[in-house]
Design a protein around this motif. Structure first.
Motif, PDB file in Angstrom:
ATOM      1  N   PHE A 454     -16.217   5.426  -5.120  1.00 21.89           N
ATOM      2  CA  PHE A 454     -15.401   4.150  -4.698  1.00 21.89           C
ATOM      3  C   PHE A 454     -15.787   3.154  -5.916  1.00 21.89           C
ATOM      4  O   PHE A 454     -16.945   2.597  -5.859  1.00 21.89           O
ATOM      5  N   GLY A 455     -14.670   2.496  -6.533  1.00 24.72           N
ATOM      6  CA  GLY A 455     -15.192   1.240  -7.536  1.00 24.72           C
ATOM      7  C   GLY A 455     -14.307  -0.147  -6.882  1.00 24.72           C
ATOM      8  O   GLY A 455     -14.177  -0.937  -8.014  1.00 24.72           O
ATOM      9  N   GLY A 456     -14.490  -0.359  -5.793  1.00 21.31           N
ATOM     10  CA  GLY A 456     -13.724  -1.266  -5.244  1.00 21.31           C
ATOM     11  C   GLY A 456     -12.250  -1.590  -4.911  1.00 21.31           C
ATOM     12  O   GLY A 456     -11.481  -0.730  -5.576  1.00 21.31           O
ATOM     13  N   TRP A 457     -12.040  -2.246  -4.044  1.00 24.62           N
ATOM     14  CA  TRP A 457     -10.546  -2.458  -3.749  1.00 24.62           C
ATOM     15  C   TRP A 457      -9.789  -2.879  -4.815  1.00 24.62           C
ATOM     16  O   TRP A 457      -9.764  -3.767  -5.413  1.00 24.62           O
ATOM     17  N   PRO A 458      -8.547  -2.233  -5.379  1.00 25.66           N
ATOM     18  CA  PRO A 458      -7.775  -2.167  -6.349  1.00 25.66           C
ATOM     19  C   PRO A 458      -6.827  -3.523  -6.373  1.00 25.66           C
ATOM     20  O   PRO A 458      -6.253  -3.919  -7.155  1.00 25.66           O
ATOM     21  N   SER A 459      -6.527  -3.859  -5.122  1.00 29.40           N
ATOM     22  CA  SER A 459      -5.356  -4.826  -5.248  1.00 29.40           C
ATOM     23  C   SER A 459      -5.447  -5.814  -4.145  1.00 29.40           C
ATOM     24  O   SER A 459      -6.627  -5.926  -3.372  1.00 29.40           O
ATOM     25  N   THR A 460      -5.030  -7.441  -4.475  1.00 32.64           N
ATOM     26  CA  THR A 460      -5.247  -8.450  -3.641  1.00 32.64           C
ATOM     27  C   THR A 460      -4.200  -8.847  -2.843  1.00 32.64           C
ATOM     28  O   THR A 460      -2.911  -9.112  -3.278  1.00 32.64           O
ATOM     29  N   PRO A 461      -4.430  -9.114  -1.624  1.00 36.85           N
ATOM     30  CA  PRO A 461      -3.219  -9.524  -0.464  1.00 36.85           C
ATOM     31  C   PRO A 461      -2.977 -10.961  -0.806  1.00 36.85           C
ATOM     32  O   PRO A 461      -3.758 -11.467  -1.391  1.00 36.85           O
ATOM     33  N   LYS A 462      -1.614 -11.300  -0.503  1.00 34.41           N
ATOM     34  CA  LYS A 462      -1.294 -12.653  -0.888  1.00 34.41           C
ATOM     35  C   LYS A 462      -0.085 -12.816   0.172  1.00 34.41           C
ATOM     36  O   LYS A 462       0.782 -12.152   0.207  1.00 34.41           O
ATOM     37  N   ALA A 463      -0.282 -14.064   0.904  1.00 30.15           N
ATOM     38  CA  ALA A 463       0.645 -14.540   1.708  1.00 30.15           C
ATOM     39  C   ALA A 463       2.114 -14.372   1.003  1.00 30.15           C
ATOM     40  O   ALA A 463       2.422 -15.116   0.038  1.00 30.15           O
ATOM     41  N   GLY A 464       3.117 -13.990   1.601  1.00 26.99           N
ATOM     42  CA  GLY A 464       4.592 -14.171   0.950  1.00 26.99           C
ATOM     43  C   GLY A 464       5.640 -13.326   2.020  1.00 26.99           C
ATOM     44  O   GLY A 464       5.241 -13.080   3.203  1.00 26.99           O
ATOM     45  N   SER A 465       6.752 -13.183   1.304  1.00 26.71           N
ATOM     46  CA  SER A 465       7.699 -12.388   2.248  1.00 26.71           C
ATOM     47  C   SER A 465       8.042 -10.870   1.917  1.00 26.71           C
ATOM     48  O   SER A 465       7.548 -10.435   0.716  1.00 26.71           O
ATOM     49  N   CYS A 466       7.798 -10.178   3.093  1.00 29.40           N
ATOM     50  CA  CYS A 466       8.038  -8.704   3.147  1.00 29.40           C
ATOM     51  C   CYS A 466       9.032  -8.220   4.197  1.00 29.40           C
ATOM     52  O   CYS A 466       9.150  -7.258   4.770  1.00 29.40           O
ATOM     53  N   GLU A 467       9.840  -9.168   4.450  1.00 29.94           N
ATOM     54  CA  GLU A 467      10.789  -9.101   5.454  1.00 29.94           C
ATOM     55  C   GLU A 467      11.806  -7.903   5.365  1.00 29.94           C
ATOM     56  O   GLU A 467      12.215  -7.235   6.234  1.00 29.94           O
ATOM     57  N   ALA A 468      12.054  -7.550   3.909  1.00 33.44           N
ATOM     58  CA  ALA A 468      12.992  -6.415   3.617  1.00 33.44           C
ATOM     59  C   ALA A 468      12.308  -5.312   3.856  1.00 33.44           C
ATOM     60  O   ALA A 468      12.997  -4.322   4.315  1.00 33.44           O
ATOM     61  N   LEU A 469      11.215  -5.049   3.286  1.00 32.79           N
ATOM     62  CA  LEU A 469      10.352  -4.121   3.386  1.00 32.79           C
ATOM     63  C   LEU A 469      10.091  -3.624   5.087  1.00 32.79           C
ATOM     64  O   LEU A 469      10.349  -2.411   5.436  1.00 32.79           O
ATOM     65  N   LEU A 470       9.816  -4.566   5.724  1.00 36.55           N
ATOM     66  CA  LEU A 470       9.733  -4.180   7.288  1.00 36.55           C
ATOM     67  C   LEU A 470      10.774  -4.312   8.082  1.00 36.55           C
ATOM     68  O   LEU A 470      10.724  -2.915   8.879  1.00 36.55           O
ATOM     69  N   GLY A 471      11.940  -4.687   7.540  1.00 35.66           N
ATOM     70  CA  GLY A 471      13.435  -4.250   8.110  1.00 35.66           C
ATOM     71  C   GLY A 471      13.461  -2.794   7.775  1.00 35.66           C
ATOM     72  O   GLY A 471      14.310  -2.235   8.702  1.00 35.66           O
ATOM     73  N   LEU A 472      13.318  -2.339   6.642  1.00 37.26           N
ATOM     74  CA  LEU A 472      13.599  -1.148   6.117  1.00 37.26           C
ATOM     75  C   LEU A 472      12.723  -0.266   6.979  1.00 37.26           C
ATOM     76  O   LEU A 472      13.244   0.908   7.550  1.00 37.26           O
ATOM     77  N   LEU A 473      11.550  -0.394   7.305  1.00 35.61           N
ATOM     78  CA  LEU A 473      10.922   0.567   8.192  1.00 35.61           C
ATOM     79  C   LEU A 473      11.210   0.573   9.762  1.00 35.61           C
ATOM     80  O   LEU A 473      11.384   1.700   9.986  1.00 35.61           O
ATOM     81  N   GLU A 474      11.643  -0.395   9.791  1.00 32.50           N
ATOM     82  CA  GLU A 474      12.413  -0.637  11.182  1.00 32.50           C
ATOM     83  C   GLU A 474      13.935  -0.171  11.615  1.00 32.50           C
ATOM     84  O   GLU A 474      13.897   0.683  12.386  1.00 32.50           O
ATOM     85  N   TYR A 475      14.464   0.113  10.479  1.00 30.89           N
ATOM     86  CA  TYR A 475      15.675   0.848  10.574  1.00 30.89           C
ATOM     87  C   TYR A 475      15.322   2.437  10.260  1.00 30.89           C
ATOM     88  O   TYR A 475      15.989   3.116  11.212  1.00 30.89           O
ATOM     89  N   LEU A 476      14.369   2.786   9.778  1.00 32.16           N
ATOM     90  CA  LEU A 476      14.009   4.410   9.896  1.00 32.16           C
ATOM     91  C   LEU A 476      13.563   4.669  10.945  1.00 32.16           C
ATOM     92  O   LEU A 476      13.670   5.843  11.470  1.00 32.16           O
ATOM     93  N   CYS A 477      13.034   3.807  11.972  1.00 30.17           N
ATOM     94  CA  CYS A 477      12.838   4.093  13.302  1.00 30.17           C
ATOM     95  C   CYS A 477      13.951   4.033  14.434  1.00 30.17           C
ATOM     96  O   CYS A 477      13.651   4.495  15.475  1.00 30.17           O
TER      97      CYS A 477
END
Length: 822
Positions: A454-477
């Motif tokens: 394992f060479g370290g975590w490859p990505s960095t979280p950052k506060a922002g908007s992910c409403e469309a992605l979450l809405g897509l997951l909610e629709y799938l359910c």
């Protein structure tokens, strides 16, 4: 008191040391605790005294005292008196008294070690009960990510065996504070730093601080490590540079922490990022850094540069001393990175041998991976610092510490000078690791792993908007009646491995249904959080005997149209192992096969109605059948959100999601889709028996077939009729009887004693199928009282009826309903 010659002298020394003697001083060879002049009410003062009688008959007090400041014990030896009244103490007495004092010191050291061991045990218990950080004012003020920090949870004091009142009270007063781990090079917790509303404190008292530090990122064995005083400084530098960064907690502990790190990694370069205590006499931060760099090999130091473009000090006389202060002041992490990299360049520490390869980083395209370009030729010293020999992998496999991967020896031979292999093996710095010491450990906590893939975590979280992605997951359910429960469960399933790096979920998701619904769009976006530790898997790769391309070093697998039908037992069993197995066998091309810890979590996507076989008692899968596809305008919104940082925002959202009591083994909620899939996976004989138990089977004339003991051949005749009505391929009688016999509490295919008929009580052996008492009782509940035509003896066997009579009643009742001539 008068029996001790030097009692008054000892009392004076303790008072001169600042101890408030508010209780009797007892020389009983046990630690006593005292408040300290000018400090708070905590009893940080300590004394351990012992009485000693000389050969002349005089009794003295010997021992030591001191004060705990942080986790440093300022020790004071009790001076040995020169006289006993009018008599001068002779040399022999002084020698014996000195030996007695040394014995007290030895006992005190043993006591300190025991206390440090207890402190480590208490700290480990408290640390294990801490929670992931959601928010904390210290992190907000310092503008840093939580990294290894946690929040103090509820502490069960009963588990802290032998804890003293002071330590217990300090822990209780800390409340929901920020907790920062203090550990050694092997990752063992020794103590904790508690960041409360009133400041920082170390807990518990008596921990072995001199061997502790903290670490952000993996612990490298070569290359460059940054070393700071505090956690916030380390976090700012680690986030700005991506370099592994250790923190020593104080200037006084820099040298001790550096010595521990050097001992564990002789080839590692250490750059100390010092605090510039320019307002304090002697500048202790820079002084400690300079002293440490002079004492430790391959070590140097740097202080933050606060000058602006005009050469003016931005601090304006304020107490701003470290790189975190600089990051907050200029609001530009790049400034920190430039200063660190400039120092590394001046030292020649950013060449191919010393720089990080960025093994965990995502390629950016355009031929620039963001990592140091690979050198076409390296020296023997560089090769020794970079590669490890291996034992147990066939002798031709090496571990590449920069690339975090296993490579064939021939690849290494191509980048070292000719005929230098023997010089590499003979080099004093050459390292060899057992195959059991090489592994993929995203937790970076396994002390057995010396070579971490394992060479370290490859990505960095950052506060922002992910409403469309979450809405897509909610629709799938949204096809399910309990869609809110399912959506919440999936979110926690996705969040847990991010909040608990390396966590292996005991379940998998199965998302299937029509094309174009966005199931791939969402889960591929989620997968990008894992960078190179994510793979989209197809059927061909799954069946390939060389599986390194997808199984090696993976945290998240998106299995797209991977089928495990009833007739594909090898695939079915293999997938089961991936979901629940602790280890996985990796067989890369050109490199020896090896075993890794299984950290993979899997989502199955499919357009098929039956992508895999679902067993009746399955607890490993959450199944969702998605609704019809959405319009293109919605996917345009999703794509725009992703381009604007939606994946980083989703990462941040999931990192901060409240998991409640969710665990990797939490059972998924039941869905209609799972029930349907389970029904599709059942054999015809299984479905026939299920319908029989539900009173859904009819005889030749439409009458309900009763659930009761029956002859196996009679049940098979009804099965043949059911197959004909439903267009099912008929299975043999053995399969039906075997299926019935495997049900819990059932008996099938065994010869049982019955009567010839209701009037002739002659015993006759018949091969009966006998449902369990529980299934008989449940079936009876389904029959309306007004429609019950069962013989009274066909209920679960009454105590007043013999087994033979009960089985005979069932035999006759079923045969009558099935219209079978006896």
């Amino acid at each position: 008191m008068s029996s001790w010659v030097n009692y008054d002298h000892v009392i004076g020394q303790l008072q001169d040391a600042g101890l408030i003697l508010d209780r009797e001083v007892v020389p009983n060879n046990a630690w006593q605790k005292w408040r300290v002049e000018g400090e708070d009410k905590e009893r940080r003062g300590r004394s351990i005294l012992k009485e000693w009688t000389s050969g002349k008959g005089d009794t003295f007090i010997v021992g030591l005292a001191g004060v705990w400041h942080g986790n440093h014990f300022d020790q004071i030896k009790i001076e040995i008196p020169k006289r006993s009244g009018e008599r001068k103490i002779d040399a022999e007495e002084l020698k014996a008294m000195t030996a007695a004092r040394k014995a007290v010191l030895k006992e005190a050291e043993a006591s300190a070690k025991a206390q440090a061991k207890r402190a480590a045990e208490w700290a480990g218990i408290v640390w294990s009960g801490c929670h992931p950080v959601t928010e904390h004012h210290y992190l907000t003020r310092k503008r840093i990510q939580p990294h290894t920090a946690r929040t103090l949870g509820a502490v069960d004091m009963d588990r802290l065996t032998g804890i003293d009142r002071d330590n217990a009270d300090r822990l209780t007063r800390a409340g929901a504070c920020l907790v920062i781990p203090m550990h050694d090079v092997d990752g063992n917790i020794h103590g904790l730093q508690l960041v409360t509303d009133t400041g920082k404190t170390f807990w518990p008292t008596g921990m072995a601080m001199s061997s502790t530090f903290g670490l952000l990122g993996h612990f490298p064995r070569s290359g460059t490590l940054l070393l700071t005083e505090g956690f916030a400084t380390a976090a700012s530098l680690h986030e700005a540079t991506g370099l592994p960064t250790a923190y020593a907690f104080s200037a006084g502990n820099l040298g001790k922490a550096a010595a521990q790190i050097r001992k564990a990694a002789p080839n590692l370069r250490i750059l100390i990022a010092a605090d510039d205590d320019y307002l304090t006499d002697g500048n202790p931060g820079c002084t400690a850094a300079a002293k440490t760099s002079a004492e430790i090999s391959h070590c140097d130091w740097i202080k933050p540069d606060f000058l602006d473009d005009l050469g003016q000090d931005r601090r304006g006389g304020k107490k701003l001393t470290d790189f975190n202060d600089l990051a907050i002041l200029v609001c530009a992490p790049l400034t920190l990175a430039r200063q660190i990299h400039a120092k590394l360049d001046s030292l020649g520490w950013r060449d191919g041998a010393g720089a990080s390869s960025g093994a965990g980083a995502l390629p950016q395209g355009g031929g620039d991976s963001g990592s140091v370009p690979m050198k076409s030729m390296i020296t023997v010293d560089e090769a020794v610092a970079r590669f490890w020999g291996t034992y147990g992998l066939g002798g031709k496999t090496l571990f590449d510490e920069h690339e975090r991967r296993l490579v064939h020896r021939d690849d290494v031979m191509n980048i070292i000078p000719p005929r230098q292999w023997d010089n590499i093996k003979g080099h004093p710095g050459w390292r060899v690791a057992r195959d059991t010491e090489i592994g993929f450990d995203p937790t970076e906590q396994d002390a057995a792993i010396r070579c971490n893939l394992f060479g370290g975590w490859p990505s960095t979280p950052k506060a922002g908007s992910c409403e469309a992605l979450l809405g897509l997951l909610e629709y799938l359910c949204s096809n399910e009646s309990n869609q809110d429960e399912i959506y919440s469960w999936i979110l926690k399933w996705l969040a847990y491995p991010l909040q608990h790096r390396g966590a292996k979920m005991h379940t998998a998701l199965v998302i299937h249904g029509p094309q174009g619904t966005g199931k791939s769009r969402f889960f591929e976006a989620y997968g990008k959080i894992f960078g190179p530790y994510f793979r989209v898997l197809g059927q061909e790769a799954l069946e390939d005997k060389f599986n390194a391309d997808w199984a090696e070093k993976k945290l998240f697998i998106l299995a797209d149209e991977v089928l495990a039908r009833q007739d594909m037992f090898h695939i079915k069993n293999r997938l089961k192992g991936f979901i629940t197995g602790d280890t996985i066998r990796v067989n890369p091309k050109n490199v020896a096969a090896h075993t890794e810890r299984n950290h993979m979590n899997i989502v199955f996507l499919s357009n098929e109605r039956m992508p895999l076989v679902m067993e009746a008692d399955d607890r490993r899968h959450l199944v969702v059948w998605v609704p019809p596809k959405l319009g293109t305008h919605y996917f345009e919104e999703v794509n725009a959100e992703i381009e604007a940082g939606g994946i980083e925002a989703l990462h941040d959202y999931l990192l901060n999601l409240d998991l409640g009591d969710f665990k990797p083994w939490t059972h998924p909620p039941m869905t209609k889709a799972k029930s349907d899939l389970r029904l599709l996976g059942e054999s015809s004989e299984q479905r026939f028996i299920e319908e029989w138990l539900k009173l859904e089977l009819e005889g030749p004339s439409g009458q309900i077939l009763p659930v009761c003991p029956c002859l196996g051949s009679h049940l098979y005749k009804m099965y043949e009729l059911w197959c004909e009505r439903h267009g099912e391929r008929r299975r043999g009688a053995k399969e039906l009887i075997s299926c019935a016999g495997k049900r819990h509490g059932w008996s099938a295919g065994e010869s049982r004693a019955t009567w010839v008929d209701a009037n002739d009580r002659t015993i006759k052996k018949r091969k009966m199928v006998v449902p369990s008492t529980a299934d008989l009782a449940e079936a009876l509940k389904r029959v309306p009282e007004s429609h019950r035509t069962y013989n009274k003896h066909v209920l679960p066997q009454p105590e007043t009826v013999t087994l033979a009579e009960w089985l005979t009643d069932g035999f006759l009742t079923f045969a009558q309903a099935a219209e079978i001539e006896l």
